[in-house]
Each structure stands twice: as structure tokens, then as C-alpha cells.
Design a protein around this motif. Structure first.
Motif, PDB file in Angstrom:
ATOM      1  N   SER A 100       1.289  -4.234   6.684  1.00 13.55           N
ATOM      2  CA  SER A 100       2.164  -4.766   5.630  1.00 13.55           C
ATOM      3  C   SER A 100       1.513  -4.651   4.251  1.00 13.55           C
ATOM      4  O   SER A 100       2.158  -4.240   3.292  1.00 13.55           O
ATOM      5  CB  SER A 100       2.544  -6.212   5.926  1.00 13.55           C
ATOM      6  N   SER A 101       0.208  -4.983   4.142  1.00 11.69           N
ATOM      7  CA  SER A 101      -0.437  -4.886   2.827  1.00 11.69           C
ATOM      8  C   SER A 101      -0.658  -3.421   2.447  1.00 11.69           C
ATOM      9  O   SER A 101      -0.642  -3.065   1.274  1.00 11.69           O
ATOM     10  CB  SER A 101      -1.757  -5.662   2.796  1.00 11.69           C
ATOM     11  N   GLY A 102      -0.810  -2.551   3.450  1.00 10.16           N
ATOM     12  CA  GLY A 102      -0.998  -1.121   3.175  1.00 10.16           C
ATOM     13  C   GLY A 102       0.197  -0.511   2.465  1.00 10.16           C
ATOM     14  O   GLY A 102       0.057   0.261   1.512  1.00 10.16           O
ATOM     15  N   ALA A 103       1.394  -0.885   2.909  1.00 11.01           N
ATOM     16  CA  ALA A 103       2.617  -0.350   2.290  1.00 11.01           C
ATOM     17  C   ALA A 103       2.748  -0.851   0.852  1.00 11.01           C
ATOM     18  O   ALA A 103       3.170  -0.110  -0.039  1.00 11.01           O
ATOM     19  CB  ALA A 103       3.830  -0.748   3.116  1.00 11.01           C
ATOM     20  N   LEU A 104       2.368  -2.106   0.630  1.00 12.27           N
ATOM     21  CA  LEU A 104       2.424  -2.665  -0.729  1.00 12.27           C
ATOM     22  C   LEU A 104       1.443  -1.926  -1.654  1.00 12.27           C
ATOM     23  O   LEU A 104       1.799  -1.520  -2.769  1.00 12.27           O
ATOM     24  CB  LEU A 104       2.105  -4.163  -0.689  1.00 12.27           C
ATOM     25  N   VAL A 105       0.222  -1.728  -1.167  1.00 13.09           N
ATOM     26  CA  VAL A 105      -0.798  -1.018  -1.962  1.00 13.09           C
ATOM     27  C   VAL A 105      -0.315   0.393  -2.307  1.00 13.09           C
ATOM     28  O   VAL A 105      -0.417   0.845  -3.446  1.00 13.09           O
ATOM     29  CB  VAL A 105      -2.147  -0.969  -1.185  1.00 13.09           C
ATOM     30  N   ALA A 106       0.265   1.083  -1.317  1.00 12.60           N
ATOM     31  CA  ALA A 106       0.764   2.450  -1.533  1.00 12.60           C
ATOM     32  C   ALA A 106       1.855   2.463  -2.601  1.00 12.60           C
ATOM     33  O   ALA A 106       1.892   3.340  -3.467  1.00 12.60           O
ATOM     34  CB  ALA A 106       1.305   3.019  -0.224  1.00 12.60           C
ATOM     35  N   SER A 107       2.739   1.462  -2.567  1.00 11.39           N
ATOM     36  CA  SER A 107       3.856   1.451  -3.526  1.00 11.39           C
ATOM     37  C   SER A 107       3.365   1.188  -4.949  1.00 11.39           C
ATOM     38  O   SER A 107       3.866   1.769  -5.904  1.00 11.39           O
ATOM     39  CB  SER A 107       4.914   0.423  -3.113  1.00 11.39           C
ATOM     40  N   ILE A 108       2.363   0.321  -5.105  1.00 16.42           N
ATOM     41  CA  ILE A 108       1.816   0.029  -6.449  1.00 16.42           C
ATOM     42  C   ILE A 108       1.085   1.258  -6.997  1.00 16.42           C
ATOM     43  O   ILE A 108       1.246   1.632  -8.160  1.00 16.42           O
ATOM     44  CB  ILE A 108       0.858  -1.202  -6.397  1.00 16.42           C
ATOM     45  N   TYR A 109       0.297   1.900  -6.142  1.00 20.24           N
ATOM     46  CA  TYR A 109      -0.412   3.117  -6.573  1.00 20.24           C
ATOM     47  C   TYR A 109       0.599   4.185  -6.995  1.00 20.24           C
ATOM     48  O   TYR A 109       0.471   4.816  -8.039  1.00 20.24           O
ATOM     49  CB  TYR A 109      -1.304   3.639  -5.441  1.00 20.24           C
ATOM     50  N   ASP A 110       1.612   4.364  -6.166  1.00 19.55           N
ATOM     51  CA  ASP A 110       2.615   5.401  -6.424  1.00 19.55           C
ATOM     52  C   ASP A 110       3.303   5.189  -7.775  1.00 19.55           C
ATOM     53  O   ASP A 110       3.536   6.128  -8.522  1.00 19.55           O
ATOM     54  CB  ASP A 110       3.652   5.380  -5.294  1.00 19.55           C
ATOM     55  N   LYS A 111       3.614   3.944  -8.102  1.00 21.59           N
ATOM     56  CA  LYS A 111       4.398   3.683  -9.309  1.00 21.59           C
ATOM     57  C   LYS A 111       3.547   3.554 -10.566  1.00 21.59           C
ATOM     58  O   LYS A 111       3.986   3.940 -11.658  1.00 21.59           O
ATOM     59  CB  LYS A 111       5.235   2.416  -9.115  1.00 21.59           C
ATOM     60  N   TYR A 112       2.334   3.010 -10.441  1.00 21.06           N
ATOM     61  CA  TYR A 112       1.588   2.646 -11.667  1.00 21.06           C
ATOM     62  C   TYR A 112       0.266   3.379 -11.883  1.00 21.06           C
ATOM     63  O   TYR A 112      -0.319   3.266 -12.944  1.00 21.06           O
ATOM     64  CB  TYR A 112       1.337   1.129 -11.689  1.00 21.06           C
ATOM     65  N   ALA A 113      -0.244   4.104 -10.876  1.00 22.05           N
ATOM     66  CA  ALA A 113      -1.538   4.781 -11.081  1.00 22.05           C
ATOM     67  C   ALA A 113      -1.358   5.944 -12.045  1.00 22.05           C
ATOM     68  O   ALA A 113      -0.349   6.653 -11.997  1.00 22.05           O
ATOM     69  CB  ALA A 113      -2.086   5.275  -9.756  1.00 22.05           C
ATOM     70  N   LEU A 114      -2.334   6.117 -12.912  1.00 21.41           N
ATOM     71  CA  LEU A 114      -2.317   7.269 -13.838  1.00 21.41           C
ATOM     72  C   LEU A 114      -3.111   8.392 -13.155  1.00 21.41           C
ATOM     73  O   LEU A 114      -4.040   8.125 -12.391  1.00 21.41           O
ATOM     74  CB  LEU A 114      -2.950   6.878 -15.176  1.00 21.41           C
ATOM     75  N   ASN A 115      -2.769   9.627 -13.441  1.00 22.53           N
ATOM     76  CA  ASN A 115      -3.434  10.795 -12.813  1.00 22.53           C
ATOM     77  C   ASN A 115      -3.502  10.669 -11.301  1.00 22.53           C
ATOM     78  O   ASN A 115      -4.537  10.920 -10.684  1.00 22.53           O
ATOM     79  CB  ASN A 115      -4.888  10.955 -13.335  1.00 22.53           C
ATOM     80  N   LYS A 116      -2.412  10.251 -10.693  1.00 22.99           N
ATOM     81  CA  LYS A 116      -2.475   9.996  -9.254  1.00 22.99           C
ATOM     82  C   LYS A 116      -2.470  11.305  -8.455  1.00 22.99           C
ATOM     83  O   LYS A 116      -1.946  12.327  -8.908  1.00 22.99           O
ATOM     84  CB  LYS A 116      -1.321   9.087  -8.816  1.00 22.99           C
ATOM     85  N   ILE A 117      -3.055  11.215  -7.268  1.00 20.71           N
ATOM     86  CA  ILE A 117      -3.019  12.338  -6.325  1.00 20.71           C
ATOM     87  C   ILE A 117      -1.671  12.240  -5.616  1.00 20.71           C
ATOM     88  O   ILE A 117      -1.331  11.179  -5.086  1.00 20.71           O
ATOM     89  CB  ILE A 117      -4.169  12.208  -5.308  1.00 20.71           C
ATOM     90  N   THR A 118      -0.901  13.305  -5.615  1.00 17.54           N
ATOM     91  CA  THR A 118       0.418  13.205  -4.980  1.00 17.54           C
ATOM     92  C   THR A 118       0.457  13.930  -3.640  1.00 17.54           C
ATOM     93  O   THR A 118      -0.386  14.783  -3.350  1.00 17.54           O
ATOM     94  CB  THR A 118       1.534  13.796  -5.872  1.00 17.54           C
ATOM     95  N   VAL A 119       1.465  13.587  -2.876  1.00 17.50           N
ATOM     96  CA  VAL A 119       1.654  14.159  -1.541  1.00 17.50           C
ATOM     97  C   VAL A 119       1.952  15.659  -1.637  1.00 17.50           C
ATOM     98  O   VAL A 119       1.764  16.414  -0.682  1.00 17.50           O
ATOM     99  CB  VAL A 119       2.851  13.451  -0.844  1.00 17.50           C
ATOM    100  N   LEU A 120       2.421  16.085  -2.808  1.00 13.96           N
ATOM    101  CA  LEU A 120       2.871  17.472  -2.932  1.00 13.96           C
ATOM    102  C   LEU A 120       1.730  18.459  -3.179  1.00 13.96           C
ATOM    103  O   LEU A 120       1.894  19.658  -3.048  1.00 13.96           O
ATOM    104  CB  LEU A 120       3.893  17.593  -4.086  1.00 13.96           C
ATOM    105  N   GLU A 121       0.560  17.917  -3.584  1.00 12.60           N
ATOM    106  CA  GLU A 121      -0.519  18.877  -3.847  1.00 12.60           C
ATOM    107  C   GLU A 121      -1.173  19.312  -2.538  1.00 12.60           C
ATOM    108  O   GLU A 121      -0.901  18.768  -1.477  1.00 12.60           O
ATOM    109  CB  GLU A 121      -1.610  18.311  -4.780  1.00 12.60           C
ATOM    110  N   ASN A 122      -2.058  20.261  -2.673  1.00 13.37           N
ATOM    111  CA  ASN A 122      -2.819  20.706  -1.515  1.00 13.37           C
ATOM    112  C   ASN A 122      -3.819  19.602  -1.184  1.00 13.37           C
ATOM    113  O   ASN A 122      -4.765  19.369  -1.915  1.00 13.37           O
ATOM    114  CB  ASN A 122      -3.538  22.013  -1.877  1.00 13.37           C
TER     115      ASN A 122
END
Length: 312
Positions: A100-122
Motif C-alpha cells: 500500500s505504501s509502495g503505490a503511494l510512493v510511486a504516485s508521488i514520484y511520478d507526479k512531482y519528481a523533477l528529472n524523473k526516470i520514466t517507464v518509457l526509457e531504456n
């Protein structure tokens, strides 16, 4: 506002072992999910979640000050959304070992992290490890100590193979058989488990030489074998190793198994109708079950609520 969905996860193999470099295999479990939301008339639950997010945002601010090279966030956006009552709307049960906390952490990173690593890159091994490192620090807010695997699994929504602590990769798993008799299932223990106390019991046990020996010669050996057989679709070998793993866990991880399940656990080993293992840190929440014939297991466990996760 409603953000994208992030799913729960199940660590099929590797609980506790991955702390000592065993293999592990985590898969997304789409039955449960969560998303960030802002609503005009929040429920009591939403208000509680929002208060927790306020504390989490404060923690992330301190984390960024201490480790600016690790991760940076758009705090003005995060704080503004939290002030507007943003909360994590989730069907993922808390304290059940499904992230449950993992999904929350993922959602915050996805929305607010700058220069984030995305699923679409290699996704190179370096990038996966970098993400795992970021998530580990972020999720420590909830557990005191986190491997970062739950958020990683939720963020990527891909099965993840853990070869060792610094060697992880996204992987494919054999296609499920819709008509298969065998299954991996969740058994609801009916009680909530707390991660932190269970992990500290484990850390305490690690001080004993006998326990460390058992981990290496039995627990890790069977865990690694289970991961390999599962990935290759070798069902017979998988079940014989899962049975051994179930025995080792019952003998050596008793405090992590709710007391009312000690006999149920043993009964599975004696009858071969099903084999149980820990799901996450244990102490409550879900217990993972493996059955070559799920109908048989259902009969044997008819007073419990079971959910199929994967069919063989």
C-alpha cells in the motif's frame, strides 16, 4: 483532479531473504490500486490520508536537503495540492503485505519528481538501481527501513527479478493458464501486520549464528530454486521446493506467522493440498498459498477467504 492508477504488488519469493542477497520475484497485482485525488467534500478517510501526506511532504523536503543528488521534487506544486486536500484514494489494504505504501510512493514520484526516470526509457540496470535507491529512501518514511522494491514494482507495473541487492531486472513471467488446476493464492489472515516490528525481530535473529546458517543453507537455497523454477515454468520442481520452503518458514519464522495459522500451515505440508508462505513481512495481513490443485486447497481452507493471484 485524479492521477494515474498505481497497482499493488506481491513478492512471490524473497521475503526476508533479499535482505541477505537471496533471489526474489515481485509481480504487480492489478486487483488493488490507488491514485492521488482532490475532492470537494473529502471523507474522514481522505482527511486522514491528507494529514499523512502533509507529514510525508515535510519528510521529502528534509530528504532533498540532506541528499540533493538523490532526488528533487516540485515542492510548490506538491504543497499546493496537499493544502487543497489531496489524498491517496486506494483500495490496497494497509498492513497486508501487498504494497500500500509502495503505490503511494510511486504516485508521488511520478507526479512531482523533477528529472524523473520514466517507464518509457531504456531501463538499464543502473537506472533500475537508481530508482530503487530513491524509492527506498522515500518509503523509509513509512517503514523505518525499506528495500524500495514495492514502489519500484508499482511504478513500472512489470515483474521484477531480484538477483541480489545490486542486481535487479525487469523480467517476463510464464503466461497464466486460464484453465490450469494449480494456483498461487492469497489467504486473508483477518489481522493487520506491522512491517517494522517484524523486520526488527528478523534483524535480532540474524545475530544468532544458527539462524544465519539456516538462512544460507536452507531458506535462501529453496527461495532461489523457487524463483528459477517459476520463471522457467517448471511446475513440479517449483512445488517440491515450495514445500521445503514452507517447512523452513514454519520452523524458523514462527513469530511472523499468526498463531492461529501454525496448525493450518502444518496441515498443508502434511496433506500436500497446499503450501503456505509469508506474503511480505508477515505478522498478519495476507499469507501466500501455492496449490497444485486449487479446488482441493479451497475445500481444505473453506473457512478462509482466498483470492487467486496466478494460475498454472
Amino acid at each position: 483532479m485524479k492521477g494515474p492508477l498505481f497497482y499493488s504488488k506481491i513478492l512471490l519469493f524473497g521475503e526476508y531473504g533479499i535482505i541477505k542477497d537471496s533471489k526474489g520475484l515481485a509481480i504487480p497485482y492489478n486487483f488493488y490500486n490507488g491514485a492521488l485525488k482532490i475532492e470537494e467534500n473529502p471523507s474522514e478517510e481522505a482527511i486522514k490520508s491528507n494529514q499523512s501526506l502533509q507529514r510525508f511532504a515535510q519528510y521529502l523536503k528534509e530528504l532533498q536537503e540532506e541528499q540533493p543528488a538523490l532526488v528533487t521534487f516540485n515542492f510548490s506544486a506538491l504543497e499546493q495540492d496537499v493544502a487543497q486536500g489531496m489524498y491517496f484514494d486506494s483500495s490496497i489494504p494497509q498492513g497486508y503485505g501487498v504494497g500500500s505504501s509502495g503505490a503511494l510512493v510511486a504516485s508521488i514520484y511520478d507526479k512531482y519528481a523533477l528529472n524523473k526516470i520514466t517507464v518509457l526509457e531504456n531501463l538499464t540496470r543502473e537506472k533500475l538501481l537508481q530508482l530503487k535507491g530513491i524509492f527506498s529512501q522515500m518509503e523509509s518514511f513509512f517503514h523505518g527501513r525499506s528495500s524500495g522494491l514495492d514502489p519500484l514494482n508499482s511504478y513500472l507495473s512489470l515483474p521484477i527479478l531480484i538477483n541480489s541487492q545490486d542486481n535487479i531486472e525487469a523480467t517476463g513471467i510464464p503466461t497464466q493458464s486460464a484453465t490450469g488446476k494449480g494456483a498461487v493464492f492469497l489467504l486473508d489472515s483477518g489481522t493487520v501486520g506491522e512491517t517494522a516490528p517484524m523486520v526488527s525481530i528478523f534483524m535480532e535473529k540474524l545475530k544468532e549464528e544458527g539462524f544465519r546458517k539456516m538462512l544460507k543453507s536452507e531458506f535462501i537455497k529453496y527461495t532461489d530454486a523457487c524463483v528459477e523454477h517459476f520463471l522457467k515454468g517448471e511446475v513440479k520442481a517449483l512445488f517440491s521446493n515450495t514445500k521445503e520452503l514452507s517447512k523452513v518458514v514454519l520452523s524458523n519464522f514462527k513469530p511472523m506467522i499468526p498463531e492461529q495459522f501454525h496448525q493450518v500451515w502444518q496441515k498443508g505440508i502434511d496433506t500436500n493440498d497446499y503450501y503456505l508462505k509469508l506474503c511480505g513481512s508477515g505478522g498478519g495481513g495476507y499469507i501466500l498459498g501455492f496449490a497444485e490443485d486449487f479446488e482441493k486447497a479451497k475445500q481444505a481452507l473453506k473457512e478462509y477467504k482466498l483470492e487467486v493471484v496466478y494460475q498454472f
